[in-house]
Design a protein around this motif. Structure first.
Motif, mmCIF file in Angstrom:
data_model
loop_
_atom_site.group_PDB
_atom_site.id
_atom_site.type_symbol
_atom_site.label_atom_id
_atom_site.label_comp_id
_atom_site.label_asym_id
_atom_site.label_seq_id
_atom_site.Cartn_x
_atom_site.Cartn_y
_atom_site.Cartn_z
ATOM 1 N N HIS A 213 -5.176 -7.259 -12.252
ATOM 2 C CA HIS A 213 -4.368 -7.974 -11.267
ATOM 3 C C HIS A 213 -4.071 -7.107 -10.046
ATOM 4 N N HIS A 214 -4.074 -7.766 -8.887
ATOM 5 C CA HIS A 214 -3.651 -7.125 -7.645
ATOM 6 C C HIS A 214 -2.637 -8.039 -6.976
ATOM 7 N N ILE A 215 -1.819 -7.463 -6.106
ATOM 8 C CA ILE A 215 -0.955 -8.326 -5.307
ATOM 9 C C ILE A 215 -1.859 -9.092 -4.348
ATOM 10 N N ASN A 216 -1.554 -10.347 -4.116
ATOM 11 C CA ASN A 216 -2.325 -11.132 -3.144
ATOM 12 C C ASN A 216 -2.073 -10.554 -1.741
ATOM 13 N N PRO A 217 -3.138 -10.191 -1.021
ATOM 14 C CA PRO A 217 -2.933 -9.531 0.282
ATOM 15 C C PRO A 217 -2.125 -10.355 1.275
ATOM 16 N N VAL A 218 -2.027 -11.669 1.068
ATOM 17 C CA VAL A 218 -1.214 -12.464 2.008
ATOM 18 C C VAL A 218 0.284 -12.321 1.746
ATOM 19 N N MET A 219 0.658 -11.709 0.657
ATOM 20 C CA MET A 219 2.093 -11.576 0.357
ATOM 21 C C MET A 219 2.751 -10.662 1.391
ATOM 22 N N PRO A 220 4.022 -10.971 1.736
ATOM 23 C CA PRO A 220 4.707 -10.146 2.742
ATOM 24 C C PRO A 220 4.891 -8.712 2.256
ATOM 25 N N VAL A 221 5.115 -7.823 3.208
ATOM 26 C CA VAL A 221 5.360 -6.415 2.871
ATOM 27 C C VAL A 221 6.861 -6.176 2.855
ATOM 28 N N LEU A 222 7.340 -5.506 1.804
ATOM 29 C CA LEU A 222 8.770 -5.194 1.711
ATOM 30 C C LEU A 222 8.914 -3.871 0.965
ATOM 31 N N ASP A 223 8.921 -2.769 1.719
ATOM 32 C CA ASP A 223 9.061 -1.464 1.067
ATOM 33 C C ASP A 223 10.478 -1.257 0.559
ATOM 34 N N ASP A 224 11.455 -1.753 1.348
ATOM 35 C CA ASP A 224 12.840 -1.608 0.924
ATOM 36 C C ASP A 224 13.232 -2.837 0.111
ATOM 37 N N GLY A 225 12.926 -2.774 -1.168
ATOM 38 C CA GLY A 225 13.182 -3.915 -2.051
ATOM 39 C C GLY A 225 14.659 -4.238 -2.159
ATOM 40 N N CYS A 226 15.528 -3.291 -1.753
ATOM 41 C CA CYS A 226 16.964 -3.533 -1.878
ATOM 42 C C CYS A 226 17.511 -4.324 -0.695
ATOM 43 N N SER A 227 16.674 -4.535 0.320
ATOM 44 C CA SER A 227 17.189 -5.186 1.521
ATOM 45 C C SER A 227 17.207 -6.704 1.399
ATOM 46 N N LYS A 408 -3.696 16.279 -4.699
ATOM 47 C CA LYS A 408 -5.007 16.540 -5.311
ATOM 48 C C LYS A 408 -5.462 15.417 -6.235
ATOM 49 N N TYR A 409 -4.520 14.552 -6.658
ATOM 50 C CA TYR A 409 -4.912 13.435 -7.534
ATOM 51 C C TYR A 409 -5.309 12.189 -6.736
ATOM 52 N N ASN A 410 -5.090 12.236 -5.399
ATOM 53 C CA ASN A 410 -5.297 11.033 -4.587
ATOM 54 C C ASN A 410 -6.764 10.602 -4.588
ATOM 55 N N PRO A 411 -7.078 9.416 -5.119
ATOM 56 C CA PRO A 411 -8.479 8.987 -5.182
ATOM 57 C C PRO A 411 -9.058 8.668 -3.802
ATOM 58 N N ASP A 412 -8.212 8.288 -2.814
ATOM 59 C CA ASP A 412 -8.743 7.934 -1.497
ATOM 60 C C ASP A 412 -7.623 7.855 -0.457
ATOM 61 N N PRO A 413 -7.375 8.983 0.263
ATOM 62 C CA PRO A 413 -6.265 8.999 1.225
ATOM 63 C C PRO A 413 -6.509 8.105 2.444
ATOM 64 N N SER A 414 -7.736 7.604 2.618
ATOM 65 C CA SER A 414 -8.015 6.807 3.819
ATOM 66 C C SER A 414 -7.691 5.328 3.576
ATOM 67 N N LYS A 415 -7.196 5.023 2.381
ATOM 68 C CA LYS A 415 -6.976 3.622 2.028
ATOM 69 C C LYS A 415 -5.493 3.247 2.082
ATOM 70 N N THR A 416 -5.200 2.079 2.635
ATOM 71 C CA THR A 416 -3.844 1.537 2.559
ATOM 72 C C THR A 416 -3.680 0.949 1.162
ATOM 73 N N ILE A 417 -2.545 1.223 0.535
ATOM 74 C CA ILE A 417 -2.409 0.874 -0.879
ATOM 75 C C ILE A 417 -1.290 -0.140 -1.100
ATOM 76 N N ARG A 418 -1.611 -1.168 -1.889
ATOM 77 C CA ARG A 418 -0.573 -2.108 -2.320
ATOM 78 C C ARG A 418 -0.555 -2.157 -3.852
ATOM 79 N N TRP A 419 0.231 -3.098 -4.397
ATOM 80 C CA TRP A 419 0.404 -3.143 -5.854
ATOM 81 C C TRP A 419 -0.892 -3.574 -6.551
#
Ligand code: HEC
Length: 450
Positions: A213-227, A408-419
């Motif tokens: 499973h991945h988050i659907n890319p159309v879902m809104p972005v909310l880094d501050d889940g407490c807001s 050093k564990y990062n598989p790909d620093p050039s990628k934007t990452i979501r859930w």
């Protein structure tokens, strides 16, 4: 006692006494207490440390590992919380090991070695009442990509069943990176809200290869889940017990043996859902695995039902290259609770995670902190004493992710990452095990099934 004498000698006679520290009398007891549960044949550590012959070649590495705190693995900040499964060495134990190595790794008299702990090939939880395997052996092909497999197995339990211990065990540790087993309760009559929740679930996630499973890319972005108004848990993903985790096999995690008087409920007719992460990194030819879960049943009705709540953020987005990206999630306890354990879960970009409580009087308290998160170690930190939480207390989980090339564990620093479920994507999940407090205790546990 023996250690005490050795140290007394050490402190009386100074430097030369370092030579006195020997394996048989001084070091073996420490290894038996703190290391060999993992460091024995056929367990998760790469080498056994049971005998002098086993340990001697590793002396330098052992010294280094205990002085740097790399071993035993333990990542909680000691300032917050006291844990019954704390694996750390005492300063005296560290100094004894150091003195042994610096003094030339003497063996001492083999007769002084205490009896070594036994690790029968059986289950660590004792004699299980039932062992439930996945339906058939799974073949892991050499050089295949990581695979997440899902299996559903009916329990065929005719009655509600309380379990006091759960152990999930791969048949073949070389190919199983980690595994979970979830409780799938039999379908209840549909509540009006369920269809809506199901639809949200479908819309919010995408599925790859029918499984990951991945988050659907159309879902809104909310880094501050407490807001957000509902504390960061969007509808359909409220922390709930519907996805109850029953047990896990994770590096560094012991099997679940619940404290006396506590048990977890498996309602009649439930199924078990296995999720197994297979990887082929350490094999040269195809190998098979048939993971199973063992359960011990309660001999009498438990006083307390052990529950779990996951506080997650599914809506974050970690920019490419960002070395310190903050994500939060919040949860307000709807009733009084007593917390039993803490677990921090992220993937390879996870950097740190902190659990805080904002009490109803406004006091903000740090409950738990993992300042240097390590994906290889997924420890469940079990509290010495339950921590009382009042109804209305807000929990704030704060995580940082390192998506830079310096990780050093990062598989790909050039990628934007979501859930996403694969370890090359990210998760942000802090979870608690808890019970309802003493007022509910004494009441038959069946009375509080909900
Ligand atoms: C919870 C399980 C666990 C415990 C407890 C544990 N270890 Fe380990 N140890 C491991 C695993 C797994 C590895 C290999 C992966 C790694 O290095 O992180 C390891 C690696 C090591 C290494 C590094 C080996 C190398 O390749 O350089 C040393 C040395 C070591 N352990 C010593 C110890 C000592 C000494 C103790 C007790 C004071 C201890 N460990 C306790 C699981 C454990």
């Amino acid at each position: 006692m023996k250690l005490g004498i050795a140290l007394l000698v050490l402190s009386c006679t100074g430097l030369t006494a370092a030579n006195e520290v020997n394996f048989s009398r001084d070091v073996a007891p420490i290894l038996y207490k703190r290391c060999v549960s993992c460091h024995h044949a056929n367990d998760i550590a790469p080498m056994s440390l049971v005998t002098y012959e086993d340990a001697r070649p590793w002396a330098r590495a052992i010294r280094e590992a205990v002085l740097t705190g790399q071993m035993p693995p333990w990542h909680a900040d000691p300032h917050y919380g006291q844990f019954s499964n704390d694996r750390r060495l005492t300063q005296t134990e560290i100094e004894t090991i150091k003195a042994w190595v610096d003094g030339g790794t003497r063996q001492g008299d083999p007769k002084d070695v205490p009896p070594a702990p036994q690790f029968p090939d059986g289950w660590k939880i004792g004699n299980p009442d039932v062992v439930i395997p996945i339906p058939k052996s799974y073949v892991v092909k050499a050089n295949s990509p990581d695979a997440y497999l899902y299996f559903t197995v009916p329990t065929n339990f005719k009655e509600d069943t309380w379990v006091t211990a759960v152990e999930l065990r791969p048949e073949n540790r070389r190919v199983v990176h980690h595994a979970h087993v979830f409780l799938q309760e039999p379908p209840k009559p549909k509540a009006a809200n369920d269809a809506k929740v199901d639809k949200e679930e479908k819309d919010n996630f995408t599925i790859e290869d029918g499984q990951v499973h991945h988050i659907n890319p159309v879902m809104p972005v909310l880094d501050d889940g407490c807001s957000s108004v509902d504390g960061g848990n969007w509808p359909g993903r409220h922390p709930s017990e519907s996805h109850t985790m029953l047990g896990s096999y994770l590096p560094g995690k012991d099997p679940d043996i619940f404290p006396e008087g506590y048990a977890r409920l498996i309602p009649a007719g439930s199924s078990l859902g296995f999720q197994i992460h297979y990887n082929s990194r350490s094999i040269k030819a195809d190998e098979t695995d048939r993971t199973s879960v063992a359960l011990v049943f309660a001999k009498e009705p438990p006083r307390q039902r052990l529950r779990r709540v996951d506080i997650s953020n599914y809506l974050f987005r970690i920019p490419a290259g960002d070395p310190n990206h903050e994500v939060t999630a919040c949860y307000v306890f709807p009733k009084d609770a007593e917390l039993m354990s803490y677990t921090a879960h992220m993937h390879l970009r996870g950097k740190d995670m902190k659990f805080e409580a904002v009490h109803t009087d406004g006091r903000r308290e740090t409950l738990f902190s993992v300042p240097k998160y390590d994906f290889n170690w997924q420890t469940e930190y079990q509290l010495n004493q339950p921590v009382a939480i009042e109804k209305g207390t807000k929990i704030i989980i704060t995580a940082h992710f390192d998506n830079s090339p310096n990780n050093k564990y990062n598989p790909d620093p050039s990628k934007t990452i979501r859930w996403g479920e694969p370890s090359t994507e990210e998760m942000m999940d802090g979870w608690f095990e808890y019970i309802l407090p003493a007022t509910a205790a004494g009441k038959p546990a069946q009375a509080e099934r909900q």
